[in-house]
Scaffold this motif. Sequence first.
Motif, PDB file in Angstrom:
ATOM      1  N   VAL A  72     -32.833 -11.675  -1.446  1.00 11.99           N
ATOM      2  CA  VAL A  72     -31.856 -11.735  -0.698  1.00 11.99           C
ATOM      3  C   VAL A  72     -30.730 -10.750  -0.756  1.00 11.99           C
ATOM      4  CG1 VAL A  72     -32.241 -14.301  -0.705  1.00 11.99           C
ATOM      5  CG2 VAL A  72     -30.838 -13.476  -2.411  1.00 11.99           C
ATOM      6  N   ASP A  73     -29.692 -10.819   0.416  1.00 15.48           N
ATOM      7  CA  ASP A  73     -28.547 -10.270   0.117  1.00 15.48           C
ATOM      8  C   ASP A  73     -27.630 -11.126  -0.909  1.00 15.48           C
ATOM      9  OD1 ASP A  73     -29.410  -8.265   2.046  1.00 15.48           O
ATOM     10  OD2 ASP A  73     -28.330  -9.194   3.729  1.00 15.48           O
ATOM     11  N   GLY A  74     -26.714 -10.496  -1.715  1.00 13.44           N
ATOM     12  CA  GLY A  74     -26.153 -11.227  -2.479  1.00 13.44           C
ATOM     13  C   GLY A  74     -25.353 -10.695  -3.672  1.00 13.44           C
TER      14      GLY A  74
ATOM     15  N   VAL B  44     -29.916 -13.583  -8.014  1.00  6.75           N
ATOM     16  CA  VAL B  44     -29.009 -13.034  -6.934  1.00  6.75           C
ATOM     17  C   VAL B  44     -28.663 -14.350  -6.040  1.00  6.75           C
ATOM     18  CG1 VAL B  44     -28.844 -11.586  -4.794  1.00  6.75           C
ATOM     19  CG2 VAL B  44     -30.173 -10.705  -6.757  1.00  6.75           C
ATOM     20  N   VAL B  45     -27.379 -14.238  -6.030  1.00  5.38           N
ATOM     21  CA  VAL B  45     -26.680 -15.557  -5.174  1.00  5.38           C
ATOM     22  C   VAL B  45     -26.147 -14.920  -3.837  1.00  5.38           C
ATOM     23  CG1 VAL B  45     -24.726 -17.359  -5.103  1.00  5.38           C
ATOM     24  CG2 VAL B  45     -26.024 -16.796  -7.167  1.00  5.38           C
ATOM     25  N   ASP B  46     -26.819 -15.368  -2.724  1.00  6.68           N
ATOM     26  CA  ASP B  46     -26.418 -15.241  -1.325  1.00  6.68           C
ATOM     27  C   ASP B  46     -25.106 -15.717  -0.895  1.00  6.68           C
ATOM     28  OD1 ASP B  46     -26.875 -17.878  -0.531  1.00  6.68           O
ATOM     29  OD2 ASP B  46     -28.493 -17.428   0.671  1.00  6.68           O
ATOM     30  N   PRO B  47     -24.591 -15.220   0.131  1.00  9.43           N
ATOM     31  CA  PRO B  47     -23.419 -15.743   0.677  1.00  9.43           C
ATOM     32  C   PRO B  47     -23.278 -17.272   0.779  1.00  9.43           C
ATOM     33  CG  PRO B  47     -23.966 -13.850   1.915  1.00  9.43           C
ATOM     34  CD  PRO B  47     -25.211 -14.403   0.930  1.00  9.43           C
ATOM     35  N   GLU B  48     -24.283 -17.913   1.125  1.00 10.04           N
ATOM     36  CA  GLU B  48     -24.323 -19.444   1.045  1.00 10.04           C
ATOM     37  C   GLU B  48     -24.371 -20.287  -0.190  1.00 10.04           C
ATOM     38  OE1 GLU B  48     -27.237 -21.106   4.064  1.00 10.04           O
ATOM     39  OE2 GLU B  48     -27.071 -19.141   4.837  1.00 10.04           O
ATOM     40  N   GLY B  49     -24.279 -19.435  -1.454  1.00  5.20           N
ATOM     41  CA  GLY B  49     -24.284 -19.959  -2.586  1.00  5.20           C
ATOM     42  C   GLY B  49     -25.746 -20.305  -3.062  1.00  5.20           C
ATOM     43  N   HIS B  50     -26.705 -19.818  -2.441  1.00  9.08           N
ATOM     44  CA  HIS B  50     -28.040 -19.901  -2.871  1.00  9.08           C
ATOM     45  C   HIS B  50     -28.428 -19.136  -3.883  1.00  9.08           C
ATOM     46  CE1 HIS B  50     -28.778 -21.971   1.200  1.00  9.08           C
ATOM     47  NE2 HIS B  50     -28.606 -22.955   0.307  1.00  9.08           N
ATOM     48  N   GLY B  51     -28.926 -19.323  -5.413  1.00  6.51           N
ATOM     49  CA  GLY B  51     -29.335 -18.716  -6.330  1.00  6.51           C
ATOM     50  C   GLY B  51     -30.969 -18.489  -6.179  1.00  6.51           C
ATOM     51  N   VAL B  52     -31.328 -17.282  -6.285  1.00 10.92           N
ATOM     52  CA  VAL B  52     -32.751 -17.051  -6.272  1.00 10.92           C
ATOM     53  C   VAL B  52     -32.940 -16.233  -7.657  1.00 10.92           C
ATOM     54  CG1 VAL B  52     -34.647 -15.869  -5.030  1.00 10.92           C
ATOM     55  CG2 VAL B  52     -32.744 -16.910  -3.767  1.00 10.92           C
TER      56      VAL B  52
ATOM     57  N   ALA C 136     -32.459 -26.201  -6.344  1.00 12.90           N
ATOM     58  CA  ALA C 136     -32.932 -26.780  -4.888  1.00 12.90           C
ATOM     59  C   ALA C 136     -33.891 -27.936  -5.266  1.00 12.90           C
ATOM     60  CB  ALA C 136     -33.662 -25.688  -4.203  1.00 12.90           C
ATOM     61  N   SER C 137     -33.918 -28.712  -4.102  1.00 16.18           N
ATOM     62  CA  SER C 137     -35.006 -29.772  -3.898  1.00 16.18           C
ATOM     63  C   SER C 137     -36.256 -29.247  -3.364  1.00 16.18           C
ATOM     64  CB  SER C 137     -34.454 -31.067  -3.305  1.00 16.18           C
ATOM     65  OG  SER C 137     -34.050 -30.499  -1.954  1.00 16.18           O
TER      66      SER C 137
ATOM     67  N   LEU D  96     -41.352 -15.116   1.591  1.00 20.98           N
ATOM     68  CA  LEU D  96     -41.929 -15.871   0.793  1.00 20.98           C
ATOM     69  C   LEU D  96     -41.606 -17.632   1.116  1.00 20.98           C
ATOM     70  CD1 LEU D  96     -41.448 -14.367  -2.794  1.00 20.98           C
ATOM     71  CD2 LEU D  96     -43.545 -14.390  -1.244  1.00 20.98           C
ATOM     72  N   PHE D  97     -40.329 -17.739   1.345  1.00 16.46           N
ATOM     73  CA  PHE D  97     -39.858 -19.147   1.979  1.00 16.46           C
ATOM     74  C   PHE D  97     -38.447 -19.262   2.389  1.00 16.46           C
ATOM     75  CE2 PHE D  97     -39.128 -18.832  -2.707  1.00 16.46           C
ATOM     76  CZ  PHE D  97     -37.776 -19.074  -2.753  1.00 16.46           C
ATOM     77  N   SER D  98     -38.161 -20.107   3.231  1.00 17.97           N
ATOM     78  CA  SER D  98     -36.664 -20.371   3.853  1.00 17.97           C
ATOM     79  C   SER D  98     -36.035 -21.469   3.107  1.00 17.97           C
ATOM     80  CB  SER D  98     -36.760 -20.536   5.270  1.00 17.97           C
ATOM     81  OG  SER D  98     -37.598 -21.632   5.711  1.00 17.97           O
ATOM     82  N   TRP D  99     -34.666 -21.408   2.909  1.00 16.09           N
ATOM     83  CA  TRP D  99     -34.163 -22.418   2.206  1.00 16.09           C
ATOM     84  C   TRP D  99     -33.258 -23.015   3.272  1.00 16.09           C
ATOM     85  CZ3 TRP D  99     -32.000 -20.965  -3.000  1.00 16.09           C
ATOM     86  CH2 TRP D  99     -31.363 -22.150  -4.030  1.00 16.09           C
TER      87      TRP D  99
END
Length: 149
Positions: free
Chosen positions: A47-49, A61-69, A125-126, A145-148
């Motif tokens: 992701v971008d982040g 990496v944490v994206d601009p929406e706050g999602h950590g991958v 995430a759930s 791989l997936f969308s969040w």
Amino acid sequence: MTTVTSPLRGRAVGLATVPDPVFSGAMVGPGTAIDPRPEPSDAVSPVDGVVVSLHPHAFVVVDPEGHGVLTHLGIDTVQLRGAGFELLVSRGDTVTRGQAIVRWSPLAVEESGNSPICPVVALDASADALGGLREEGLVETGDELFSWR
């Protein structure tokens, strides 16, 4: 919505097949896993982040929406103490999807007695927050791989 792409080439195998109960039980979050091609390669950002955690064997990496991958390069590879891994960025760096983060050799990991399987996890995430989860088939670096949601 965040799209998470494959940090490397290989075969999607799903978290349930990962030989580690923390990942196979989705204790750190849902996602999938990649059985990587054996040749040395660069693991790239999914992701971008911002790189908020960086170790030779794993990065977040944490994206601009706050999602950590989380991308974890092999299982129990922390025991290798960085041998066979080369960091290409620093903690705190802003990265773009597809940017190289760690150079490594899945074959060297396997030869050390560890599994080269790479979990790619949506932290905190759930399971129902993910869509289009890829758990089988060949994947190229950058394939979704997936969308969040």
